[in-house]
Structures are given as C-alpha cells and as structure tokens.
Design a protein around this motif. Structure first.
Motif, PDB file in Angstrom:
ATOM      1  N   ALA A   1       0.836  -1.208   0.000  1.00  0.00           N
ATOM      2  CA  ALA A   1       0.000   0.000   0.000  1.00  0.00           C
ATOM      3  C   ALA A   1       0.872   1.260   0.000  1.00  0.00           C
ATOM      4  O   ALA A   1       0.657   2.182  -0.788  1.00  0.00           O
ATOM      5  N   THR A   2       1.870   1.293   0.870  1.00  0.00           N
ATOM      6  CA  THR A   2       2.774   2.447   0.925  1.00  0.00           C
ATOM      7  C   THR A   2       3.590   2.539  -0.359  1.00  0.00           C
ATOM      8  O   THR A   2       3.789   3.631  -0.904  1.00  0.00           O
ATOM      9  N   ALA A   3       4.033   1.406  -0.854  1.00  0.00           N
ATOM     10  CA  ALA A   3       4.784   1.392  -2.114  1.00  0.00           C
ATOM     11  C   ALA A   3       3.926   1.945  -3.245  1.00  0.00           C
ATOM     12  O   ALA A   3       4.423   2.693  -4.096  1.00  0.00           O
ATOM     13  N   SER A   4       2.632   1.611  -3.241  1.00  0.00           N
ATOM     14  CA  SER A   4       1.758   2.120  -4.301  1.00  0.00           C
ATOM     15  C   SER A   4       1.608   3.636  -4.214  1.00  0.00           C
ATOM     16  O   SER A   4       1.525   4.312  -5.237  1.00  0.00           O
ATOM     17  N   ALA A   5       1.608   4.185  -2.990  1.00  0.00           N
ATOM     18  CA  ALA A   5       1.531   5.643  -2.833  1.00  0.00           C
ATOM     19  C   ALA A   5       2.786   6.307  -3.388  1.00  0.00           C
ATOM     20  O   ALA A   5       2.707   7.316  -4.099  1.00  0.00           O
ATOM     21  N   ILE A   6       3.931   5.731  -3.083  1.00  0.00           N
ATOM     22  CA  ILE A   6       5.199   6.279  -3.574  1.00  0.00           C
ATOM     23  C   ILE A   6       5.262   6.172  -5.094  1.00  0.00           C
ATOM     24  O   ILE A   6       5.598   7.138  -5.784  1.00  0.00           O
ATOM     25  N   MET A   7       4.919   5.002  -5.618  1.00  0.00           N
ATOM     26  CA  MET A   7       4.996   4.767  -7.060  1.00  0.00           C
ATOM     27  C   MET A   7       3.977   5.620  -7.815  1.00  0.00           C
ATOM     28  O   MET A   7       4.248   6.093  -8.910  1.00  0.00           O
ATOM     29  N   CYS A   8       2.804   5.810  -7.224  1.00  0.00           N
ATOM     30  CA  CYS A   8       1.769   6.622  -7.856  1.00  0.00           C
ATOM     31  C   CYS A   8       2.236   8.074  -8.009  1.00  0.00           C
ATOM     32  O   CYS A   8       1.938   8.722  -9.014  1.00  0.00           O
ATOM     33  N   ALA A   9       2.971   8.551  -7.023  1.00  0.00           N
ATOM     34  CA  ALA A   9       3.472   9.927  -7.087  1.00  0.00           C
ATOM     35  C   ALA A   9       4.379  10.131  -8.297  1.00  0.00           C
ATOM     36  O   ALA A   9       4.397  11.207  -8.891  1.00  0.00           O
ATOM     37  N   GLY A  10       5.114   9.102  -8.686  1.00  0.00           N
ATOM     38  CA  GLY A  10       6.033   9.226  -9.805  1.00  0.00           C
ATOM     39  C   GLY A  10       5.512   8.680 -11.117  1.00  0.00           C
ATOM     40  O   GLY A  10       6.068   8.960 -12.170  1.00  0.00           O
ATOM     41  N   ALA A  11       4.421   7.916 -11.062  1.00  0.00           N
ATOM     42  CA  ALA A  11       3.884   7.309 -12.287  1.00  0.00           C
ATOM     43  C   ALA A  11       2.355   7.189 -12.204  1.00  0.00           C
ATOM     44  O   ALA A  11       1.814   6.091 -12.256  1.00  0.00           O
ATOM     45  N   PRO A  12       1.639   8.329 -12.069  1.00  0.00           N
ATOM     46  CA  PRO A  12       0.181   8.261 -11.917  1.00  0.00           C
ATOM     47  C   PRO A  12      -0.539   7.690 -13.137  1.00  0.00           C
ATOM     48  O   PRO A  12      -1.663   7.228 -13.026  1.00  0.00           O
ATOM     49  N   ASP A  13       0.136   7.697 -14.280  1.00  0.00           N
ATOM     50  CA  ASP A  13      -0.468   7.123 -15.486  1.00  0.00           C
ATOM     51  C   ASP A  13      -0.350   5.604 -15.514  1.00  0.00           C
ATOM     52  O   ASP A  13      -0.913   4.948 -16.381  1.00  0.00           O
ATOM     53  N   LYS A  14       0.364   5.029 -14.527  1.00  0.00           N
ATOM     54  CA  LYS A  14       0.573   3.579 -14.498  1.00  0.00           C
ATOM     55  C   LYS A  14       0.175   2.913 -13.190  1.00  0.00           C
ATOM     56  O   LYS A  14      -0.072   1.712 -13.159  1.00  0.00           O
ATOM     57  N   VAL A  15       0.137   3.682 -12.092  1.00  0.00           N
ATOM     58  CA  VAL A  15      -0.025   3.091 -10.767  1.00  0.00           C
ATOM     59  C   VAL A  15      -1.157   3.751  -9.986  1.00  0.00           C
ATOM     60  O   VAL A  15      -1.129   4.953  -9.769  1.00  0.00           O
ATOM     61  N   PRO A  16      -2.142   2.958  -9.513  1.00  0.00           N
ATOM     62  CA  PRO A  16      -3.133   3.503  -8.591  1.00  0.00           C
ATOM     63  C   PRO A  16      -2.675   3.324  -7.145  1.00  0.00           C
ATOM     64  O   PRO A  16      -1.998   2.344  -6.822  1.00  0.00           O
ATOM     65  N   PHE A  17      -3.018   4.257  -6.300  1.00  0.00           N
ATOM     66  CA  PHE A  17      -2.708   4.154  -4.878  1.00  0.00           C
ATOM     67  C   PHE A  17      -3.744   3.254  -4.207  1.00  0.00           C
ATOM     68  O   PHE A  17      -4.933   3.344  -4.482  1.00  0.00           O
ATOM     69  N   MET A  18      -3.293   2.407  -3.310  1.00  0.00           N
ATOM     70  CA  MET A  18      -4.170   1.474  -2.613  1.00  0.00           C
ATOM     71  C   MET A  18      -4.769   2.131  -1.371  1.00  0.00           C
ATOM     72  O   MET A  18      -4.477   1.763  -0.239  1.00  0.00           O
ATOM     73  N   ALA A  19      -5.658   3.109  -1.592  1.00  0.00           N
ATOM     74  CA  ALA A  19      -6.374   3.741  -0.486  1.00  0.00           C
ATOM     75  C   ALA A  19      -7.542   2.839  -0.104  1.00  0.00           C
ATOM     76  O   ALA A  19      -8.222   2.289  -0.974  1.00  0.00           O
ATOM     77  N   ASP A  20      -7.788   2.690   1.184  1.00  0.00           N
ATOM     78  CA  ASP A  20      -8.861   1.809   1.642  1.00  0.00           C
ATOM     79  C   ASP A  20     -10.196   2.142   0.983  1.00  0.00           C
ATOM     80  O   ASP A  20     -10.933   1.254   0.563  1.00  0.00           O
ATOM     81  N   GLU A  21     -10.512   3.443   0.889  1.00  0.00           N
ATOM     82  CA  GLU A  21     -11.792   3.855   0.322  1.00  0.00           C
ATOM     83  C   GLU A  21     -11.900   3.491  -1.156  1.00  0.00           C
ATOM     84  O   GLU A  21     -12.967   3.111  -1.631  1.00  0.00           O
ATOM     85  N   SER A  22     -10.809   3.601  -1.878  1.00  0.00           N
ATOM     86  CA  SER A  22     -10.807   3.236  -3.296  1.00  0.00           C
ATOM     87  C   SER A  22     -10.957   1.730  -3.454  1.00  0.00           C
ATOM     88  O   SER A  22     -11.735   1.255  -4.276  1.00  0.00           O
ATOM     89  N   VAL A  23     -10.209   0.988  -2.663  1.00  0.00           N
ATOM     90  CA  VAL A  23     -10.281  -0.468  -2.711  1.00  0.00           C
ATOM     91  C   VAL A  23     -11.689  -0.929  -2.369  1.00  0.00           C
ATOM     92  O   VAL A  23     -12.248  -1.815  -3.016  1.00  0.00           O
TER      93      VAL A  23
END
Length: 189
Positions: A42-64
């Motif tokens: 989940a934290t990795a997805s937040a970090i990766m999303c910051a640098g690649a929002p066109d490829k990575v969704p953040f694993m926020a509980d509400e979104s999931v």
C-alpha cells in the motif's frame, strides 16, 4: 523503521522501482519498493503513484472498498495487484471513450471521492445538470467571440427554464447516489 535506511539505499531502491514500473512491470516495481523496511504494497503504491500516476493507482482503503469482487481487504502484493488490474482496466476503457478520468490514479481518486461522498452523505450533480453544463459549454464554443467580455444573452439561444428544470434544482432525490454493493455496505449491516 524507514529512518533506519541510508539515503543512498532509499534513492537506489526508489530509482530501480520507478524504472521497473515505467518499463511496464508493476509487480516488480511494487516488490522492489517493498524491500525497504516499513514499506508494504500500500505504501509502495503511494510512492509509485506519485512518480507514475499514469501507471499506478494508490491502494487507499476507500478506493479499494469501491471495487466489487476483491474480497476482504489484505495488505499484500497479490491483493494490491488484483485491485490495480481492475483500476488499470477501467482507466483504459475510459481513455478509449475519451473520458477525462483516464489514468489509474484518476480512477482511484474518483473511487475515493465517491466513497467519501457516500460516507458524508454529500449530494452529487444530477445527470440533467451535467447535460445542461455540457450544452452551455458547447454553445459558448460554437458562438464566435466579438471581443466583448460581457455579452447579452440572445433569448432565442438561451436555454428556457421549464417547470421540470426548476424541479431538478429543488429535488434532492435527483442526486446520483448509488447503493454500495461492496464490503462497506455489508459491514454496516
């Protein structure tokens, strides 16, 4: 735990993870970022999303929680990849039809916002209001500009107010609230 890592280790790991994601390997990128102590998927997805929002969704509980068919939430790589695949597929579908919400991050944000609107019982614009807004935008784009910043509206082109549109404004039942069919609604019962 994260503070235990030397800056060089964090930089090297992050650069390698971003490179993997930009090459199209989300699983390897999240796995690489998760090598840092204290960083899970989940934290990795937040970090990766910051640098690649066109490829990575953040694993926020509400979104999931807004994605049907995922089962009970688990903070592991397999669960994240299941969530990400659904969000990435939806983003591709929306991109194909020309939608504005057309990246995994934008889809994840829309899911989050929708869940928050439900949580706080916020009204949503009705379809009629959205159509009216679109019509106004199309009319203003079709009308040639005369250079005047203020224009008088021609009565023949202005949308007429009918009793029906007045009712839409006043009627709270026209909001597009939807029933949740995911874990949230079943957990509340």
């Amino acid at each position: 735990m994260v503070a235990e890592h030397a800056d060089t280790v964090v930089r090297r790991t992050s650069q390698e993870a971003f490179k993997l994601v930009h090459q199209g390997d989300l699983k390897a990128g999240i796995t690489k970022m998760s090598e840092l102590k204290g960083v899970g998927p989940a934290t990795a997805s937040a970090i990766m999303c910051a640098g690649a929002p066109d490829k990575v969704p953040f694993m926020a509980d509400e979104s999931v929680d807004s994605v049907p068919g995922l089962g009970k939430i688990a903070y592991n790589l397999a669960y994240y990849l299941k969530f990400a695949a659904k969000v990435i597929d939806k983003a591709a579908q929306l991109k194909q039809v020309g939608g504005d919400v057309n990246t995994p991050h934008k889809v994840e944000l829309a899911l989050w916002a929708d869940m928050m609107a439900d949580k706080f019982d916020l009204p949503r614009p009705s379809v009629d209001k959205q159509a009216q807004k679109q019509n106004k935008m199309e009319q203003s784009a079709a009308t040639p500009s005369s250079g005047n910043k203020r224009k008088a509206t021609d009565a023949s082109t202005a949308p007429s107010k009918t009793k029906e549109t007045e009712k839409v404004k006043d009627d709270d039942s026209t909001t597009n609230k939807k029933a949740r069919s995911t874990r949230s609604s079943s957990a509340k019962k």
